[in-house]
Design an enzyme around this catalytic site. Structure first.
Site, PDB file in Angstrom:
ATOM      1  N   LYS A 294      20.745  40.255 106.167  1.00  0.00           N
ATOM      2  CA  LYS A 294      20.195  38.988 105.701  1.00  0.00           C
ATOM      3  C   LYS A 294      19.632  38.180 106.871  1.00  0.00           C
ATOM      4  CE  LYS A 294      21.935  35.238 102.672  1.00  0.00           C
ATOM      5  NZ  LYS A 294      23.177  34.806 101.977  1.00  0.00           N
TER       6      LYS A 294
ATOM      7  N   SER B 204      22.769  33.835  97.309  1.00  0.00           N
ATOM      8  CA  SER B 204      21.595  33.699  98.148  1.00  0.00           C
ATOM      9  C   SER B 204      21.189  34.990  98.862  1.00  0.00           C
ATOM     10  CB  SER B 204      21.840  32.607  99.195  1.00  0.00           C
ATOM     11  OG  SER B 204      22.909  32.958 100.070  1.00  0.00           O
TER      12      SER B 204
ATOM     13  N   SER C  91      27.435  34.259  96.868  1.00  0.00           N
ATOM     14  CA  SER C  91      26.169  34.750  97.406  1.00  0.00           C
ATOM     15  C   SER C  91      26.162  36.215  97.805  1.00  0.00           C
ATOM     16  CB  SER C  91      25.739  33.885  98.597  1.00  0.00           C
ATOM     17  OG  SER C  91      25.265  32.643  98.155  1.00  0.00           O
TER      18      SER C  91
END
Length: 535
Positions: A118, A199, A223
Site C-alpha cells: 500500500k 482503505s 481497512s
C-alpha cells in the site's frame, strides 16, 4: 472502508512504468470478449509454494515471474487503477535473487516472490510514499519501513505500490473507498462499477486480480478485512505490535497495523511470519507484549476445527437475508468439521466503544501525522495544517467530490495529554478489549468469535460517497486484537467474507481455524472483470 460509520453509530464495530496517469475504465471500455481474455493468465491463482517449486525446478525464474506480472499489470490495471506506481528496479531485484538461487542461497519461502504494498508504507528506493495525496507527491524517502526491510531481507520482489482511499479513508465522512487524488478510483475486479472497499483498496483489487502473488494493506478499523472480504481474499489484521508500524503514514498508533492480503490462508500465514518481529522503536500499542513466532505455517491444520469452541457475535448478524443465508451455511460447515458453535454471544458495550474510539483517532491523527512529517524532512508538506491549505489551494484535483472535514476537526484537537483524549483512550480499549472480546471469550470458553466481514459491494458513487453494507471489524480493531477474514461465498457474484477474531496474540489459533474452514469450503474464485451487475 468507511470506518466513521463504526465510530459514530457504535454499531459493530513488458516495461516498468508508473501507472498513476492511467485512466479509469468506463462502462464503454470493456466487453464480454475482454473479460474472457483478462481471466486467461499463466499464473492465475498461483500460490507462493507453487512458485517456489517452479523456481526450484527451473521451470520459472524470479525474473520471468516478475515479467509475467508486469505484463499482466500493463494489460489489466488500466481497468482497475489498483497500482499507483511500479518499482523501476523490480526486474533487477529479481535477477539478483535468481543469481543468489543459482549460487545456493535461498533466503526463505518469499525468495523471488512478487509483492505489492500500500502507498502509505515507506520504501527507501525510487518510489514515492504519498497515502494517495497530491500534497505528498514527490515524497521519496531515504529509509525503508521496518516491514519493508524485512521483506527485502526475506527475498521478496517489491513490484510496486497500490492505490488506496486517500489518507487511509480518514479525510471526509462522504468519501468513496478507493479514490485518491493521486491515483484515481480503484475498481472491484468482480464488477467494475462496484466498490473495492478500503482503505487498502488497491492491494485488495491487485491481489484478487492476480497482478501479484501476495500483498500488504494497513488497517485502523476495517481497512484490511473489508477490502479483503469484498475482493474475495484472505486478510489478516494482526495484534498491534506483531508487525512494526515504523515508517507507515499513520492515522492512530493505538489502532494502526499493517497485515497480509492474499488469495489463500497458506500464503497469508507465510507472509505474516516473515515480517513478524517486535520493534523496540515502534509506538506504544497498549497491549502487553508476548513472544512472537517467526513461522505461522505450523498452524495450517486441515483438522483444526475439531473441538474448537466458536461463538457467533449475535449483535453483528447480517441484516441482508442473502448474506445471512451464507453465514448460516458457514456455521453448518464449522459444525460439520467438528467445531462446537455457541449461538448467542453478546458484547455488553457494543454501542459504547465507537464514540471514544473516534475521538482517539482524531487526537492521534494530528499528533502522529505531524510526527511522521517531522521525521521526513524532504516531504513537500510539513504539517497537517499545511496539507489542509494545500487541499484548499488544489481543490479541483484534491476535493472534486468530497472535502476534508475530518482533517479540519483533527487539526483543532489538543495534544495527547488532553483529558478528553486520555479518557477516550481508556474507555475504547476497555470496552472493546478487557470488557469486550476478553470477557465474552472467557465467559463462554471460546477459541474464536465469528461474524460476517462485509455485505455485498455497493456501486461506486462519488457524489454521495460509500453505501456501507455491514461488517464486524470494530471490536478487534479498537482493542488491537487479531482478525482474519476468509471467503464465505457470493451474493450475485459479489464476494462475502467471514471473520474470525479473538484475544491478543492468538494469530496461530485463528489461522488454524481459518485454514480448516477454507480447506473444507474452497469459496475463493478468481474475478472475471464483468462490466456491471446490471448487465
Amino acid at each position: 472502508m468507511k470506518r466513521r460509520s463504526f465510530f459514530k453509530t457504535g454499531a459493530i464495530g513488458g516495461s516498468v512504468l508508473a501507472l498513476s496517469g492511467v485512466a479509469a475504465c468506463t462502462a464503454e471500455t470493456t466487453s464480454t470478449e475482454d473479460e474472457v481474455v483478462l481471466t486467461d493468465f499463466e499464473l492465475n491463482e498461483t500460490t507462493v509454494e507453487e512458485l517456489q517449486k517452479k523456481m526450484e525446478t527451473g521451470e520459472l525464474s524470479a525474473e520471468s515471474i516478475c515479467k509475467l506480472y508486469l505484463d499482466r499489470i500493463a494489460k489489466v490495471d488500466p481497468l482497475l487503477k489498483s497500482v499507483i506506481e511500479l518499482n523501476p528496479d523490480a526486474m533487477e531485484i529479481a535477477r539478483g535473487l535468481d543469481e543468489e538461487r543459482k549460487n545456493g542461497k535461498i533466503r526463505g519461502p518469499l525468495h523471488g516472490i512478487p509483492i505489492m504494498i500500500k502507498d502509505n508504507i515507506d520504501t527507501g528506493d525510487k518510489m514515492m510514499t504519498t497515502a494517495g495525496s497530491l500534497a505528498l507527491a514527490g515524497n521519496v524517502v531515504e529509509k525503508d519501513a521496518f516491514i519493508v526491510k524485512k521483506l527485502r531481507d526475506a527475498g521478496a520482489v517489491l513490484l510496486g505500490k497500490t492505490n488506496l482511499s486517500e489518507w487511509a479513508n480518514f479525510r471526509s465522512n462522504n468519501s468513496s473507498s478507493g479514490w485518491s487524488g493521486r491515483g484515481g478510483q480503484v475498481r472491484n475486479p468482480y464488477y467494475l462499477d462496484r466498490s473495492p472497499c478500503g482503505s487498502s483498496s488497491g492491494t485488495g483489487a491487485a491481489v484478487s486480480a492476480n497482478l501479484c502473488t501476495i500483498g500488504i494493506g494497513t488497517e485502523t478499523n476495517g481497512s484490511i478485512v473489508c477490502p479483503s472480504g469484498i475482493n474475495g481474499l484472505v486478510g489478516i489484521k494482526p495484534t498491534l505490535g506483531l508487525w512494526s508500524r515504523q515508517g507507515i503514514i499513520p492515522i492512530a498508533h493505538s489502532q494502526d497495523t499493517a497485515g497480509p492480503m492474499c488469495r489463500n490462508v497458506n500464503d497469508a500465514a507465510t507472509l505474516l511470519g516473515a515480517l513478524a518481529e517486535f520493534d523496540p522503536n515502534d509506538a506504544e500499542t497498549h497491549i502487553e507484549k508476548q513472544a512472537i513466532p517467526g513461522d505461522y505455517t505450523s498452524f495450517l491444520n486441515a483438522d483444526g476445527l475439531k473441538g474448537k469452541r466458536i461463538g457467533i457475535a449475535s449483535q453483528m448478524l447480517p441484516s441482508d437475508k442473502r448474506v445471512k443465508a451464507l453465514f448460516d451455511e458457514a456455521v453448518a460447515d464449522l459444525k460439520a468439521q467438528g467445531a462446537e458453535v455457541i449461538e448467542d454471544v453478546k458484547f455488553d458495550h457494543n454501542r459504547e466503544w465507537g464514540s471514544p474510539s473516534y475521538q482517539v483517532l482524531l487526537y492521534e491523527f494530528k499528533a502522529d501525522l505531524n510526527k511522521y512529517l517531522a521525521e521526513h524532512p524532504k516531504a513537500p508538506s510539513r504539517t497537517m495544517a499545511e496539507i489542509i491549505e494545500f487541499n484548499k489551494a488544489n481543490a479541483e484535483k484534491e476535493m472534486p467530490w468530497f472535502g476534508q472535514e475530518i482533517f479540519e476537526i483533527a487539526v483543532e484537537k489538543g495534544d495527547l495529554e488532553t483529558e478528553e483524549y486520555l479518557e477516550a483512550l481508556t474507555n475504547s480499549k476497555l470496552f472493546a478489549g478487557k470488557q469486550g472480546i476478553d470477557k465474552v471469550m472467557e465467559e463462554h470458553n471460546l477459541d474464536a468469535i465469528i461474524a460476517q466481514t462485509n455485505g455485498p459491494a455497493w456501486t461506486i458513487d462519488w457524489l454521495n460517497g460509500d453505501h456501507f453494507s455491514g461488517g464486524s471489524s470494530s471490536p478487534a480493531a479498537i482493542s488491537g486484537y487479531p482478525n482474519i477474514t476468509v471467503p464465505m461465498g457470493f451474493v450475485k457474484g459479489l464476494p462475502i467474507g467471514i471473520s474470525f477474531f479473538g484475544k491478543a496474540w492468538t494469530e496461530g489459533k485463528l489461522i488454524e481455524i481459518a485454514y480448516a474452514y477454507e480447506q473444507a469450503t474452497k469459496h475463493r474464485k478468481a474475478p472475471e472483470f464483468k462490466k456491471s451487475l446490471m448487465g
